[in-house]
Design an enzyme around this catalytic site. Structure first.
Site, PDB file in Angstrom:
ATOM      1  N   HIS A 101      51.783 -15.413  48.670  1.00  0.00           N
ATOM      2  CA  HIS A 101      52.586 -14.251  49.082  1.00  0.00           C
ATOM      3  C   HIS A 101      53.492 -13.900  47.899  1.00  0.00           C
ATOM      4  O   HIS A 101      54.098 -14.786  47.287  1.00  0.00           O
ATOM      5  CB  HIS A 101      53.400 -14.619  50.323  1.00  0.00           C
ATOM      6  CG  HIS A 101      54.423 -13.586  50.683  1.00  0.00           C
ATOM      7  ND1 HIS A 101      54.125 -12.245  50.731  1.00  0.00           N
ATOM      8  CD2 HIS A 101      55.737 -13.697  51.003  1.00  0.00           C
ATOM      9  CE1 HIS A 101      55.220 -11.571  51.077  1.00  0.00           C
ATOM     10  NE2 HIS A 101      56.204 -12.429  51.236  1.00  0.00           N
ATOM     11  N   CYS A 120      55.866 -11.675  56.923  1.00  0.00           N
ATOM     12  CA  CYS A 120      55.202 -11.891  55.623  1.00  0.00           C
ATOM     13  C   CYS A 120      54.027 -12.856  55.711  1.00  0.00           C
ATOM     14  O   CYS A 120      53.156 -12.861  54.839  1.00  0.00           O
ATOM     15  CB  CYS A 120      56.208 -12.375  54.588  1.00  0.00           C
ATOM     16  SG  CYS A 120      57.504 -11.175  54.282  1.00  0.00           S
ATOM     17  N   ASN A 155      57.764  -7.168  47.040  1.00  0.00           N
ATOM     18  CA  ASN A 155      57.341  -7.890  48.248  1.00  0.00           C
ATOM     19  C   ASN A 155      56.823  -6.871  49.257  1.00  0.00           C
ATOM     20  O   ASN A 155      57.602  -6.095  49.812  1.00  0.00           O
ATOM     21  CB  ASN A 155      58.543  -8.662  48.795  1.00  0.00           C
ATOM     22  CG  ASN A 155      58.205  -9.484  50.029  1.00  0.00           C
ATOM     23  OD1 ASN A 155      57.148  -9.294  50.642  1.00  0.00           O
ATOM     24  ND2 ASN A 155      59.106 -10.373  50.404  1.00  0.00           N
TER      25      ASN A 155
HETATM   26  O1  UT7 Z   1      58.914 -12.416  52.045  1.00  0.00           O
HETATM   27  C1  UT7 Z   1      59.666 -13.027  53.017  1.00  0.00           C
HETATM   28  C2  UT7 Z   1      60.363 -14.185  52.488  1.00  0.00           C
HETATM   29  N1  UT7 Z   1      61.421 -13.778  51.591  1.00  0.00           N
HETATM   30  C3  UT7 Z   1      61.605 -14.423  50.481  1.00  0.00           C
HETATM   31  O2  UT7 Z   1      60.834 -15.281  50.159  1.00  0.00           O
HETATM   32  C4  UT7 Z   1      62.834 -14.112  49.664  1.00  0.00           C
HETATM   33  C5  UT7 Z   1      63.479 -15.399  49.264  1.00  0.00           C
HETATM   34  N2  UT7 Z   1      64.666 -15.252  48.489  1.00  0.00           N
HETATM   35  C6  UT7 Z   1      64.699 -14.756  47.228  1.00  0.00           C
HETATM   36  O3  UT7 Z   1      63.713 -14.291  46.709  1.00  0.00           O
HETATM   37  C7  UT7 Z   1      66.003 -14.854  46.478  1.00  0.00           C
HETATM   38  O4  UT7 Z   1      66.906 -15.655  47.218  1.00  0.00           O
HETATM   39  C8  UT7 Z   1      66.659 -13.485  46.188  1.00  0.00           C
HETATM   40  C9  UT7 Z   1      65.866 -12.745  45.091  1.00  0.00           C
HETATM   41  C10 UT7 Z   1      66.700 -12.663  47.459  1.00  0.00           C
HETATM   42  C11 UT7 Z   1      68.087 -13.680  45.674  1.00  0.00           C
HETATM   43  O5  UT7 Z   1      68.115 -14.542  44.540  1.00  0.00           O
HETATM   44  P1  UT7 Z   1      69.146 -15.773  44.489  1.00  0.00           P
HETATM   45  O6  UT7 Z   1      69.014 -16.374  43.158  1.00  0.00           O
HETATM   46  O7  UT7 Z   1      68.874 -16.638  45.685  1.00  0.00           O
HETATM   47  O8  UT7 Z   1      70.566 -15.061  44.582  1.00  0.00           O
HETATM   48  P2  UT7 Z   1      71.704 -15.180  45.704  1.00  0.00           P
HETATM   49  O9  UT7 Z   1      71.261 -14.564  46.972  1.00  0.00           O
HETATM   50  O10 UT7 Z   1      72.185 -16.598  45.745  1.00  0.00           O
HETATM   51  O11 UT7 Z   1      72.833 -14.281  45.058  1.00  0.00           O
HETATM   52  C12 UT7 Z   1      73.435 -14.598  43.784  1.00  0.00           C
HETATM   53  C13 UT7 Z   1      74.410 -13.509  43.439  1.00  0.00           C
HETATM   54  C14 UT7 Z   1      75.373 -13.163  44.576  1.00  0.00           C
HETATM   55  O12 UT7 Z   1      76.636 -12.877  44.006  1.00  0.00           O
HETATM   56  P3  UT7 Z   1      77.805 -13.984  44.042  1.00  0.00           P
HETATM   57  O13 UT7 Z   1      78.034 -14.287  45.500  1.00  0.00           O
HETATM   58  O14 UT7 Z   1      77.261 -15.154  43.281  1.00  0.00           O
HETATM   59  O15 UT7 Z   1      78.941 -13.278  43.364  1.00  0.00           O
HETATM   60  C15 UT7 Z   1      74.809 -11.869  45.140  1.00  0.00           C
HETATM   61  O16 UT7 Z   1      75.784 -11.050  45.753  1.00  0.00           O
HETATM   62  O17 UT7 Z   1      73.696 -12.280  43.138  1.00  0.00           O
HETATM   63  C16 UT7 Z   1      74.272 -11.205  43.894  1.00  0.00           C
HETATM   64  N3  UT7 Z   1      73.252 -10.211  44.154  1.00  0.00           N
HETATM   65  C17 UT7 Z   1      72.948  -9.216  43.299  1.00  0.00           C
HETATM   66  N4  UT7 Z   1      73.456  -8.891  42.099  1.00  0.00           N
HETATM   67  C18 UT7 Z   1      72.926  -7.817  41.476  1.00  0.00           C
HETATM   68  C19 UT7 Z   1      72.431 -10.120  45.240  1.00  0.00           C
HETATM   69  N5  UT7 Z   1      71.610  -9.061  45.098  1.00  0.00           N
HETATM   70  C20 UT7 Z   1      71.908  -8.498  43.915  1.00  0.00           C
HETATM   71  C21 UT7 Z   1      71.390  -7.376  43.211  1.00  0.00           C
HETATM   72  N6  UT7 Z   1      71.928  -7.075  42.008  1.00  0.00           N
HETATM   73  N7  UT7 Z   1      70.374  -6.611  43.685  1.00  0.00           N
END
Ligand code: UT7
Length: 323
Positions: A250, A114, A280
Protein backbone atom coordinates in the site's frame (compact mmCIF):
# COMPACT_ATOMS: atom_id res chain seq x y z
CA UNK A 1 -6.33 -30.52 -8.99
CA UNK A 2 -6.69 -27.26 -7.07
CA UNK A 3 -8.64 -24.30 -8.43
CA UNK A 4 -6.56 -21.10 -8.40
CA UNK A 5 -7.63 -17.48 -8.99
CA UNK A 6 -5.14 -16.32 -11.63
CA UNK A 7 -4.56 -12.74 -12.82
CA UNK A 8 -5.45 -12.50 -16.52
CA UNK A 9 -5.69 -8.72 -16.93
CA UNK A 10 -4.71 -5.48 -15.23
CA UNK A 11 -5.42 -1.79 -15.86
CA UNK A 12 -5.72 1.60 -14.20
CA UNK A 13 -7.10 5.09 -14.52
CA UNK A 14 -5.70 8.34 -13.11
CA UNK A 15 -7.62 11.61 -13.34
CA UNK A 16 -6.01 14.30 -15.50
CA UNK A 17 -5.57 16.93 -12.76
CA UNK A 18 -2.05 16.63 -11.26
CA UNK A 19 -1.21 18.69 -8.17
CA UNK A 20 2.46 19.14 -7.20
CA UNK A 21 3.44 19.56 -3.53
CA UNK A 22 4.32 23.23 -3.91
CA UNK A 23 0.71 24.07 -4.84
CA UNK A 24 -0.23 23.47 -1.17
CA UNK A 25 2.25 26.12 -0.01
CA UNK A 26 -0.17 28.86 -1.15
CA UNK A 27 -3.04 27.73 1.12
CA UNK A 28 -1.60 25.91 4.17
CA UNK A 29 1.52 26.11 6.35
CA UNK A 30 3.56 23.41 4.61
CA UNK A 31 6.49 22.95 2.23
CA UNK A 32 7.41 20.65 -0.63
CA UNK A 33 10.45 19.67 1.45
CA UNK A 34 8.32 18.59 4.45
CA UNK A 35 5.93 16.53 2.33
CA UNK A 36 8.73 14.80 0.37
CA UNK A 37 10.93 14.04 3.37
CA UNK A 38 8.10 12.84 5.69
CA UNK A 39 6.00 10.91 3.16
CA UNK A 40 7.90 10.49 -0.13
CA UNK A 41 4.99 12.09 -1.98
CA UNK A 42 5.84 14.55 -4.78
CA UNK A 43 2.51 14.87 -6.58
CA UNK A 44 -0.98 13.34 -6.73
CA UNK A 45 -3.92 13.19 -9.14
CA UNK A 46 -7.25 14.70 -8.12
CA UNK A 47 -10.63 13.95 -9.68
CA UNK A 48 -11.90 16.60 -12.10
CA UNK A 49 -15.59 17.53 -12.20
CA UNK A 50 -16.06 14.66 -14.69
CA UNK A 51 -14.55 11.97 -12.44
CA UNK A 52 -16.37 9.97 -9.79
CA UNK A 53 -15.34 6.79 -7.99
CA UNK A 54 -17.62 4.72 -10.26
CA UNK A 55 -16.48 6.46 -13.48
CA UNK A 56 -12.78 6.00 -12.62
CA UNK A 57 -13.46 2.37 -11.62
CA UNK A 58 -15.19 1.81 -14.96
CA UNK A 59 -12.20 3.22 -16.89
CA UNK A 60 -9.76 1.01 -14.94
CA UNK A 61 -12.07 -1.97 -15.55
CA UNK A 62 -12.18 -1.28 -19.30
CA UNK A 63 -8.36 -1.19 -19.39
CA UNK A 64 -8.16 -4.49 -17.48
CA UNK A 65 -10.77 -6.12 -19.73
CA UNK A 66 -8.86 -5.01 -22.82
CA UNK A 67 -5.64 -6.38 -21.33
CA UNK A 68 -7.31 -9.74 -20.65
CA UNK A 69 -9.03 -10.04 -24.02
CA UNK A 70 -12.35 -10.61 -22.21
CA UNK A 71 -15.67 -8.81 -22.60
CA UNK A 72 -17.79 -7.53 -19.71
CA UNK A 73 -20.29 -10.30 -20.36
CA UNK A 74 -17.56 -12.90 -19.77
CA UNK A 75 -17.45 -11.82 -16.09
CA UNK A 76 -19.37 -13.54 -13.30
CA UNK A 77 -18.83 -10.91 -10.61
CA UNK A 78 -17.44 -7.49 -9.73
CA UNK A 79 -15.88 -6.85 -6.31
CA UNK A 80 -15.08 -3.16 -5.79
CA UNK A 81 -13.06 -1.91 -2.83
CA UNK A 82 -13.84 1.69 -1.88
CA UNK A 83 -14.59 3.95 1.08
CA UNK A 84 -15.75 6.75 -1.21
CA UNK A 85 -18.62 5.27 -3.24
CA UNK A 86 -20.56 7.94 -5.19
CA UNK A 87 -23.69 7.37 -3.05
CA UNK A 88 -24.60 5.68 0.24
CA UNK A 89 -26.29 3.14 -2.04
CA UNK A 90 -26.44 1.55 -4.57
CA UNK A 91 -22.95 0.13 -4.49
CA UNK A 92 -20.35 1.65 -6.82
CA UNK A 93 -19.89 -1.92 -8.09
CA UNK A 94 -23.42 -2.15 -9.53
CA UNK A 95 -22.92 1.29 -11.15
CA UNK A 96 -19.75 -0.05 -12.80
CA UNK A 97 -21.65 -3.18 -13.84
CA UNK A 98 -24.20 -1.00 -15.62
CA UNK A 99 -21.58 1.31 -17.17
CA UNK A 100 -19.75 -1.73 -18.57
CA UNK A 101 -23.00 -3.04 -20.09
CA UNK A 102 -22.77 -6.23 -18.02
CA UNK A 103 -26.24 -7.69 -17.55
CA UNK A 104 -25.44 -10.96 -15.78
CA UNK A 105 -23.69 -12.00 -12.60
CA UNK A 106 -23.46 -9.94 -9.42
CA UNK A 107 -21.54 -6.93 -8.06
CA UNK A 108 -20.84 -5.56 -4.59
CA UNK A 109 -18.58 -3.14 -2.71
CA UNK A 110 -16.10 -3.93 0.03
CA UNK A 111 -15.20 -1.29 2.61
CA UNK A 112 -11.96 -1.89 4.50
CA UNK A 113 -10.45 1.56 3.80
CA UNK A 114 -6.78 1.34 2.73
CA UNK A 115 -6.79 -2.44 3.20
CA UNK A 116 -9.85 -2.69 0.92
CA UNK A 117 -8.09 -4.17 -2.10
CA UNK A 118 -6.52 -6.92 0.03
CA UNK A 119 -9.98 -7.77 1.39
CA UNK A 120 -11.41 -7.64 -2.16
CA UNK A 121 -8.74 -10.04 -3.45
CA UNK A 122 -9.43 -12.43 -0.57
CA UNK A 123 -13.18 -12.34 -1.30
CA UNK A 124 -12.73 -12.80 -5.04
CA UNK A 125 -10.36 -15.70 -4.35
CA UNK A 126 -13.00 -17.31 -2.10
CA UNK A 127 -15.69 -16.89 -4.78
CA UNK A 128 -13.45 -18.55 -7.37
CA UNK A 129 -12.01 -21.37 -5.27
CA UNK A 130 -15.48 -22.26 -3.89
CA UNK A 131 -16.87 -22.52 -7.43
CA UNK A 132 -19.30 -19.57 -7.15
CA UNK A 133 -17.59 -17.60 -9.93
CA UNK A 134 -15.11 -18.35 -12.70
CA UNK A 135 -14.05 -14.84 -13.65
CA UNK A 136 -14.10 -11.88 -11.24
CA UNK A 137 -13.27 -8.22 -11.87
CA UNK A 138 -11.59 -6.82 -8.73
CA UNK A 139 -11.34 -3.04 -8.52
CA UNK A 140 -9.93 -0.51 -6.05
CA UNK A 141 -11.22 3.02 -6.66
CA UNK A 142 -11.24 6.14 -4.50
CA UNK A 143 -12.04 9.84 -4.54
CA UNK A 144 -10.45 10.84 -1.22
CA UNK A 145 -10.35 14.47 -2.44
CA UNK A 146 -14.08 14.53 -1.53
CA UNK A 147 -13.41 13.77 2.15
CA UNK A 148 -10.36 15.97 2.70
CA UNK A 149 -10.44 18.94 5.06
CA UNK A 150 -8.34 21.31 2.92
CA UNK A 151 -7.43 23.42 5.96
CA UNK A 152 -5.82 20.42 7.75
CA UNK A 153 -2.13 20.24 6.77
CA UNK A 154 -1.67 16.91 8.58
CA UNK A 155 -3.94 15.06 6.11
CA UNK A 156 -4.64 17.17 3.00
CA UNK A 157 -1.16 16.75 1.48
CA UNK A 158 -1.14 12.95 1.73
CA UNK A 159 -3.99 11.62 -0.42
CA UNK A 160 -4.87 11.29 -4.10
CA UNK A 161 -7.58 9.86 -6.38
CA UNK A 162 -7.55 7.03 -8.92
CA UNK A 163 -8.54 3.46 -9.72
CA UNK A 164 -6.92 0.15 -10.58
CA UNK A 165 -8.39 -3.21 -11.60
CA UNK A 166 -7.43 -6.86 -11.97
CA UNK A 167 -9.31 -9.70 -13.59
CA UNK A 168 -9.00 -13.06 -11.84
CA UNK A 169 -10.04 -16.30 -13.50
CA UNK A 170 -10.28 -19.90 -12.36
CA UNK A 171 -7.43 -22.09 -13.57
CA UNK A 172 -6.28 -25.52 -12.47
CA UNK A 173 -3.17 -25.76 -10.32
CA UNK A 174 -1.44 -28.55 -8.43
CA UNK A 175 -1.97 -26.99 -4.99
CA UNK A 176 1.66 -26.03 -4.42
CA UNK A 177 3.61 -22.75 -4.43
CA UNK A 178 4.63 -23.18 -8.08
CA UNK A 179 1.00 -22.57 -9.17
CA UNK A 180 0.06 -19.28 -10.78
CA UNK A 181 -2.64 -17.30 -8.97
CA UNK A 182 -3.46 -16.43 -5.38
CA UNK A 183 -1.47 -18.71 -3.07
CA UNK A 184 -2.58 -17.34 0.32
CA UNK A 185 -4.43 -14.53 2.08
CA UNK A 186 -4.16 -13.11 5.61
CA UNK A 187 -6.83 -10.69 6.94
CA UNK A 188 -6.89 -8.84 10.28
CA UNK A 189 -8.72 -6.00 12.01
CA UNK A 190 -8.88 -4.47 15.47
CA UNK A 191 -11.67 -1.97 16.16
CA UNK A 192 -9.99 -0.73 19.35
CA UNK A 193 -7.94 1.57 17.10
CA UNK A 194 -10.95 3.26 15.49
CA UNK A 195 -9.95 6.76 16.65
CA UNK A 196 -6.58 6.71 14.89
CA UNK A 197 -8.10 7.03 11.41
CA UNK A 198 -11.77 7.72 10.64
CA UNK A 199 -14.21 10.00 8.83
CA UNK A 200 -16.26 12.21 11.15
CA UNK A 201 -19.43 11.93 9.04
CA UNK A 202 -21.93 9.39 7.68
CA UNK A 203 -25.59 8.46 8.10
CA UNK A 204 -25.41 9.07 11.86
CA UNK A 205 -24.35 12.71 11.35
CA UNK A 206 -26.23 13.75 8.22
CA UNK A 207 -23.06 14.86 6.42
CA UNK A 208 -20.30 13.13 4.48
CA UNK A 209 -17.65 14.34 6.92
CA UNK A 210 -13.87 14.66 6.70
CA UNK A 211 -10.95 12.27 7.15
CA UNK A 212 -9.23 12.56 10.55
CA UNK A 213 -5.93 10.80 11.28
CA UNK A 214 -3.36 10.61 14.04
CA UNK A 215 -0.68 9.89 11.45
CA UNK A 216 2.22 9.20 13.75
CA UNK A 217 0.12 6.69 15.75
CA UNK A 218 -0.95 4.87 12.57
CA UNK A 219 2.69 4.89 11.49
CA UNK A 220 3.70 3.06 14.67
CA UNK A 221 1.24 0.24 13.96
CA UNK A 222 1.97 0.09 10.24
CA UNK A 223 5.50 -1.32 9.91
CA UNK A 224 5.03 -3.98 12.57
CA UNK A 225 1.59 -5.15 11.44
CA UNK A 226 2.47 -5.08 7.72
CA UNK A 227 5.65 -7.14 8.11
CA UNK A 228 3.80 -9.57 10.35
CA UNK A 229 0.80 -10.09 8.03
CA UNK A 230 3.10 -10.42 4.99
CA UNK A 231 5.20 -13.05 6.79
CA UNK A 232 2.03 -14.92 7.84
CA UNK A 233 0.80 -14.97 4.23
CA UNK A 234 4.21 -16.15 2.96
CA UNK A 235 4.21 -18.95 5.52
CA UNK A 236 0.71 -20.12 4.48
CA UNK A 237 1.77 -20.02 0.83
CA UNK A 238 4.92 -22.05 1.65
CA UNK A 239 7.00 -19.35 -0.05
CA UNK A 240 10.25 -18.13 1.52
CA UNK A 241 11.24 -14.46 1.56
CA UNK A 242 14.08 -15.02 -0.88
CA UNK A 243 11.58 -16.43 -3.43
CA UNK A 244 9.64 -13.14 -3.44
CA UNK A 245 10.16 -11.17 -6.66
CA UNK A 246 8.12 -8.10 -5.66
CA UNK A 247 6.53 -6.56 -2.62
CA UNK A 248 3.61 -4.44 -3.82
CA UNK A 249 2.82 -2.40 -0.70
CA UNK A 250 0.00 0.00 0.00
CA UNK A 251 1.45 3.36 -1.04
CA UNK A 252 0.93 5.56 2.04
CA UNK A 253 4.43 6.64 2.99
CA UNK A 254 7.90 5.78 1.63
CA UNK A 255 9.22 5.46 5.19
CA UNK A 256 6.59 2.80 6.00
CA UNK A 257 7.40 1.01 2.73
CA UNK A 258 11.16 1.06 3.49
CA UNK A 259 10.64 0.03 7.11
CA UNK A 260 8.45 -2.94 6.14
CA UNK A 261 10.90 -4.13 3.47
CA UNK A 262 13.75 -3.88 5.99
CA UNK A 263 11.82 -5.83 8.60
CA UNK A 264 11.17 -8.52 5.97
CA UNK A 265 14.87 -8.54 4.93
CA UNK A 266 14.01 -7.59 1.35
CA UNK A 267 15.99 -4.96 -0.59
CA UNK A 268 14.19 -1.88 -2.01
CA UNK A 269 14.96 -2.99 -5.59
CA UNK A 270 12.32 -5.68 -5.07
CA UNK A 271 9.65 -3.19 -3.94
CA UNK A 272 7.18 -1.47 -6.26
CA UNK A 273 7.03 2.25 -5.38
CA UNK A 274 4.53 4.69 -6.87
CA UNK A 275 3.81 6.86 -3.81
CA UNK A 276 5.84 9.76 -5.26
CA UNK A 277 3.41 10.11 -8.19
CA UNK A 278 0.06 9.01 -6.72
CA UNK A 279 0.13 9.88 -3.01
CA UNK A 280 -2.07 7.66 -0.85
CA UNK A 281 -5.03 6.50 -2.96
CA UNK A 282 -6.34 4.16 -0.23
CA UNK A 283 -7.96 1.03 -1.74
CA UNK A 284 -6.83 2.04 -5.23
CA UNK A 285 -3.13 2.16 -4.38
CA UNK A 286 -2.27 -1.54 -4.77
CA UNK A 287 -3.99 -2.24 -8.12
CA UNK A 288 -2.65 1.10 -9.41
CA UNK A 289 0.87 0.09 -8.34
CA UNK A 290 0.47 -3.39 -9.92
CA UNK A 291 -0.72 -1.91 -13.21
CA UNK A 292 2.04 0.74 -13.34
CA UNK A 293 4.68 -1.87 -12.37
CA UNK A 294 3.48 -4.22 -15.12
CA UNK A 295 3.63 -1.32 -17.62
CA UNK A 296 7.17 -0.42 -16.40
CA UNK A 297 8.23 -4.02 -17.12
CA UNK A 298 8.87 -4.76 -13.43
CA UNK A 299 6.21 -7.45 -12.83
CA UNK A 300 6.31 -10.38 -15.24
CA UNK A 301 4.34 -13.62 -15.65
CA UNK A 302 5.48 -16.18 -13.08
CA UNK A 303 6.79 -13.60 -10.58
CA UNK A 304 5.89 -14.08 -6.89
CA UNK A 305 4.26 -11.00 -5.35
CA UNK A 306 3.43 -10.24 -1.76
CA UNK A 307 1.03 -7.35 -1.39
CA UNK A 308 0.06 -5.75 1.93
CA UNK A 309 -1.94 -2.82 3.33
CA UNK A 310 -3.21 -1.23 6.53
CA UNK A 311 -5.80 1.47 7.12
CA UNK A 312 -8.79 2.70 9.09
CA UNK A 313 -10.38 0.21 11.45
CA UNK A 314 -7.62 -0.61 11.93
CA UNK A 315 -7.84 -3.23 9.18
CA UNK A 316 -4.82 -4.85 7.57
CA UNK A 317 -3.77 -7.87 5.57
CA UNK A 318 -1.64 -9.44 2.87
CA UNK A 319 -1.96 -11.64 -0.20
CA UNK A 320 0.70 -13.80 -1.85
CA UNK A 321 0.21 -14.54 -5.52
CA UNK A 322 2.15 -15.78 -8.50
CA UNK A 323 1.50 -13.41 -11.45
O1 UT7 B 1 -3.23 4.74 4.39
C1 UT7 B 1 -3.78 4.59 5.64
C2 UT7 B 1 -2.74 4.51 6.65
N1 UT7 B 1 -2.10 5.79 6.83
C3 UT7 B 1 -0.81 5.86 6.95
O2 UT7 B 1 -0.15 4.86 6.82
C4 UT7 B 1 -0.19 7.18 7.34
C5 UT7 B 1 0.79 6.94 8.44
N2 UT7 B 1 1.45 8.11 8.91
C6 UT7 B 1 2.33 8.84 8.18
O3 UT7 B 1 2.54 8.59 7.01
C7 UT7 B 1 3.09 9.93 8.89
O4 UT7 B 1 2.85 9.84 10.28
C8 UT7 B 1 2.73 11.35 8.40
C9 UT7 B 1 3.32 11.60 7.00
C10 UT7 B 1 1.22 11.51 8.38
C11 UT7 B 1 3.33 12.40 9.35
O5 UT7 B 1 4.73 12.22 9.49
P1 UT7 B 1 5.40 12.19 10.95
O6 UT7 B 1 6.85 12.12 10.75
O7 UT7 B 1 4.74 11.08 11.72
O8 UT7 B 1 5.04 13.62 11.55
P2 UT7 B 1 4.14 14.00 12.82
O9 UT7 B 1 2.72 13.69 12.59
O10 UT7 B 1 4.79 13.43 14.05
O11 UT7 B 1 4.34 15.57 12.84
C12 UT7 B 1 5.63 16.19 13.00
C13 UT7 B 1 5.46 17.68 12.89
C14 UT7 B 1 4.33 18.23 13.77
O12 UT7 B 1 4.75 19.49 14.28
P3 UT7 B 1 5.28 19.60 15.79
O13 UT7 B 1 4.15 19.12 16.66
O14 UT7 B 1 6.48 18.71 15.85
O15 UT7 B 1 5.59 21.06 15.92
C15 UT7 B 1 3.21 18.48 12.78
O16 UT7 B 1 2.32 19.50 13.18
O17 UT7 B 1 5.12 18.05 11.53
C16 UT7 B 1 3.97 18.90 11.55
N3 UT7 B 1 3.24 18.73 10.31
C17 UT7 B 1 3.51 19.41 9.18
N4 UT7 B 1 4.44 20.35 8.91
C18 UT7 B 1 4.46 20.84 7.66
C19 UT7 B 1 2.21 17.87 10.06
N5 UT7 B 1 1.80 18.01 8.79
C20 UT7 B 1 2.59 18.94 8.23
C21 UT7 B 1 2.67 19.50 6.92
N6 UT7 B 1 3.61 20.44 6.69
N7 UT7 B 1 1.85 19.12 5.91
Amino acid sequence: MTVRAVVCGVGHYLPKRIVENNEFEATIDTTDEWIRSRSGIERRHFATENDTTSSMATEAARAALQDSGCEANDLDAIVLATSTADFTFPSAATMVQHQLGMTQGFAFDIQAVCAGFIYALANANALITSGQANRVLVIGAETFSKIIDWSDRTTSVLFGDGAGALILEAQDGNGGPSDRGILSTDLNSDGRFRDLLYVDGGVSTGSTGYLRMQGNQVFRHAVEKLASTANNALKSAKVSTNEVDWIVPHQANIRIIQGTAKKMNLPMDRVVVTVQDHGNTSAASIPLAMSVARDRGQIKRGDVLVTEAIGGGLAWGAVVLRW
